[in-house]
Write an enzyme that holds these catalytic residues in place. Structure first.
Site, PDB file in Angstrom:
ATOM      1  N   LYS A   1      42.293  73.533 -17.141  1.00 54.46           N
ATOM      2  CA  LYS A   1      42.103  73.132 -14.951  1.00 54.46           C
ATOM      3  C   LYS A   1      44.002  73.929 -13.995  1.00 54.46           C
ATOM      4  CE  LYS A   1      42.104  68.652 -16.564  1.00 54.46           C
ATOM      5  NZ  LYS A   1      42.417  69.071 -18.783  1.00 54.46           N
TER       6      LYS A   1
ATOM      7  N   HIS B   1      46.548  60.699 -23.270  1.00 57.60           N
ATOM      8  CA  HIS B   1      47.389  61.475 -22.564  1.00 57.60           C
ATOM      9  C   HIS B   1      48.422  60.271 -21.719  1.00 57.60           C
ATOM     10  CE1 HIS B   1      48.952  63.944 -19.500  1.00 57.60           C
ATOM     11  NE2 HIS B   1      48.123  64.690 -19.460  1.00 57.60           N
TER      12      HIS B   1
ATOM     13  N   SER C   1      51.491  62.794 -16.645  1.00 59.93           N
ATOM     14  CA  SER C   1      52.334  64.055 -17.295  1.00 59.93           C
ATOM     15  C   SER C   1      54.196  63.092 -16.480  1.00 59.93           C
ATOM     16  CB  SER C   1      51.908  64.963 -15.688  1.00 59.93           C
ATOM     17  OG  SER C   1      50.393  65.205 -16.057  1.00 59.93           O
TER      18      SER C   1
ATOM     19  N   GLY D   1      51.013  66.538 -20.887  1.00 58.34           N
ATOM     20  CA  GLY D   1      52.065  66.139 -19.762  1.00 58.34           C
ATOM     21  C   GLY D   1      53.799  66.569 -19.782  1.00 58.34           C
TER      22      GLY D   1
ATOM     23  N   GLU E   1      46.957  69.022 -25.558  1.00 59.31           N
ATOM     24  CA  GLU E   1      46.744  69.504 -24.318  1.00 59.31           C
ATOM     25  C   GLU E   1      47.339  69.652 -23.740  1.00 59.31           C
ATOM     26  OE1 GLU E   1      43.571  66.807 -22.651  1.00 59.31           O
ATOM     27  OE2 GLU E   1      42.401  66.556 -24.935  1.00 59.31           O
TER      28      GLU E   1
ATOM     29  N   ARG F   1      50.578  72.249 -18.197  1.00 62.31           N
ATOM     30  CA  ARG F   1      52.007  72.897 -17.311  1.00 62.31           C
ATOM     31  C   ARG F   1      53.272  72.725 -17.869  1.00 62.31           C
ATOM     32  NH1 ARG F   1      53.238  68.642 -13.556  1.00 62.31           N
ATOM     33  NH2 ARG F   1      50.866  67.673 -14.309  1.00 62.31           N
TER      34      ARG F   1
HETATM   35  C1  LIG Z   1      42.517  65.313 -20.370  1.00 63.41           C
HETATM   36  C2  LIG Z   1      43.799  65.810 -19.275  1.00 63.41           C
HETATM   37  N1  LIG Z   1      44.490  66.674 -20.696  1.00 63.41           N
HETATM   38  C3  LIG Z   1      45.596  67.611 -20.080  1.00 63.41           C
HETATM   39  C4  LIG Z   1      45.532  67.526 -19.171  1.00 63.41           C
HETATM   40  C5  LIG Z   1      47.241  68.668 -18.884  1.00 63.41           C
HETATM   41  O1  LIG Z   1      48.221  67.867 -18.440  1.00 63.41           O
HETATM   42  P1  LIG Z   1      49.240  68.629 -18.078  1.00 63.41           P
HETATM   43  O2  LIG Z   1      49.228  69.648 -17.486  1.00 63.41           O
HETATM   44  O3  LIG Z   1      49.910  67.264 -17.017  1.00 63.41           O
HETATM   45  O4  LIG Z   1      49.768  68.812 -19.412  1.00 63.41           O
HETATM   46  C6  LIG Z   1      45.465  66.480 -18.056  1.00 63.41           C
HETATM   47  C7  LIG Z   1      45.240  66.920 -16.778  1.00 63.41           C
HETATM   48  O5  LIG Z   1      44.984  66.344 -15.866  1.00 63.41           O
HETATM   49  C8  LIG Z   1      44.386  65.801 -18.493  1.00 63.41           C
HETATM   50  O6  LIG Z   1      43.249  65.423 -17.873  1.00 63.41           O
END
Ligand SMILES: Cc1ncc(COP(=O)(O)O)c(C=O)c1O
Length: 426
Positions: free
Chosen positions: A68, A196, A199, A236, A273, A276
């Protein structure tokens, strides 16, 4: 092959060309077509370096890239080449990952509130690992994918994170027993725990507590007869080098907590996961100043004609809140908006207000920033802009994206640039 120019629209940076040369050429090329389209340039080497850093800093944790965050094809192909797994949050993301050849068992469907049809799609296509945090989701999954391998997402203390998620997702510890009991009744297979920590976490001890909480849930689940084999420590992790808590500092705490609560001989697989972390610093946005207003301060009468304090500059960029820059407006405490001039410019500097291009007055990127005087047609560059930018563009936005690799980063001996994209209309 995965990163071949034909597959990714990659342009190779050869003969010692630098990224600045590339940006110069691109701007010149746009100018010759009478265009001022904003575009992104992405350094895939930076992503490769990030991965190597991950492997040495968090050796026990396998990254599942959160699609995403930025699903540009070249980014995904790089992650595939690096051998990571993928965190998908919807049918569309699963479709995209599968279409690029990602094996279903390298995907975690990491969204606790899924549409029925999306769960069915996952089942049909062999994506079995998915998260849940409520009884209703369990019931839904028991109808749509009874053989899923479930991961219970728990809420954790994210009060020290800039972007918090636990108010929306995650089961409270007090409800875990009942929830796992319900999974048993429904004959569902729970294999692990996820969380999680939010972030931009500024307090690494939050991870330690979250891992301790996960251990507690493992113990409850094991007592109920589940075979718990997976811990997912979420995302995060910052991808910027100037964030107040470094990736290394957070990782040190995580490694210590893993050794304490999930020692290597526990045979629990640890995944994360990150989104960023991988892409944030690899992208630079180039946006054009399409309009300008000079606001003179009548109250000041100075003898100096060109006094930088007697005027405020207003610049209107062709990207903004409704383009790819919503994170900058929505999360100013995490995203630093620090644009700089494409061409070197010298003093004096003026207080500058920078707006996005739409008719909406909330489409403001900064109102207290000091820049040398710029003119209509000049370009501003914005670094660290790879996370939740391209992926959150509205339909109005047609951003171009140029991705390049240099040969700095072995073992990817490429030296190339990708150009993807669209312009922004308003
Ligand atoms: C379930 C889940 N995993 C991973 C992420 C990725 O987070 P980041 O981009 O801060 O690493 C998000 C971000 O919203 C999330 O909701």
């Amino acid at each position: 092959n995965i990163l071949s120019p034909e597959n990714c629209d990659i342009e190779i940076l050869d003969n010692g060309r630098t990224i600045n040369d590339f940006i110069d050429n691109k701007i010149e090329e746009l100018g010759s077509k009478d265009s001022e389209q904003p575009f992104y340039v992405a350094n895939l080497d930076d992503m490769v370096k990030k991965h190597l850093r991950w492997l040495t800093t968090l050796p026990r944790v396998k990254p599942f890239y959160a699609l995403k965050c930025n699903s540009s094809p070249a980014v995904l192909r790089t992650m595939i080449a690096l051998g990571t797994g993928f965190d998908c949050a919807s049918k569309g993301e699963i479709q995209l990952a599968l279409s690029l050849g990602v094996a279903p068992d390298k995907i975690i469907y990491a969204h606790t509130t899924k549409a029925r049809s999306h769960i069915k799609y996952a089942r049909t296509h062999g994506v079995n690992m998915m998260t849940f945090d409520s009884e209703d989701e369990l019931v839904k999954i028991s109808f749509c994918h009874p053989t899923a391998r479930l991961v219970l997402r728990i809420a954790v203390d994210d009060t020290c994170s800039v972007i918090r998620l636990s108010s929306k997702f995650g089961a409270r510890l007090g409800t875990v027993n009942k929830l796992l009991g319900r999974a048993r009744e429904l004959d569902l297979d729970v294999i692990g725990v996820s969380f999680h920590a939010g972030s931009g976490c500024t307090e690494s001890s939050a991870f330690k507590q979250a891992i301790a909480d996960a251990r507690h849930v493992f113990d409850i689940a094991n007592k109920l007869g589940f075979q718990m084999t997976l811990l997912d420590i979420g995302g995060g992790f910052t991808g910027r080098n100037d964030f107040k808590v470094t990736f290394e500092e957070v990782s040190e705490v995580i490694n210590g907590a893993l050794d304490e609560y999930f020692p290597s001989d526990s045979e629990v697989e640890i995944i994360a996961e990150p989104g960023r972390y991988y892409v944030e610093s690899s992208f630079t946005l180039a946006a054009n100043i399409i309009a300008k207003r000079v606001i003179l301060d009548d109250t000041e009468h100075s003898d100096i004609v060109e006094n930088s304090r007697d005027r405020t500059m207003m610049y209107y960029l062709n990207d903004g809140l409704y383009g790819s820059l919503s994170p900058i407006v929505d999360e100013p405490s995490y995203y630093k908006f620090e644009p700089y001039c494409h061409r070197v410019n010298i003093d004096p500097v003026y207080q500058s207000i920078i707006w996005g291009p739409t008719c909406d007055s909330t489409d403001k990127l900064t109102d207290d920033y000091w820049l040398p005087e710029l003119h209509v047609g000049d370009w501003l560059l914005i670094d660290n802009s790879g996370a939740y930018t391209v992926s959150l563009c509205t339909e109005y936005c047609e951003i171009k994206c140029c991705i390049y690799l240099t040969e700095l980063c072995q073992p990817v001996p490429l030296n190339c640039v990708v150009y993807i994209g669209k312009a922004m209309y308003y």
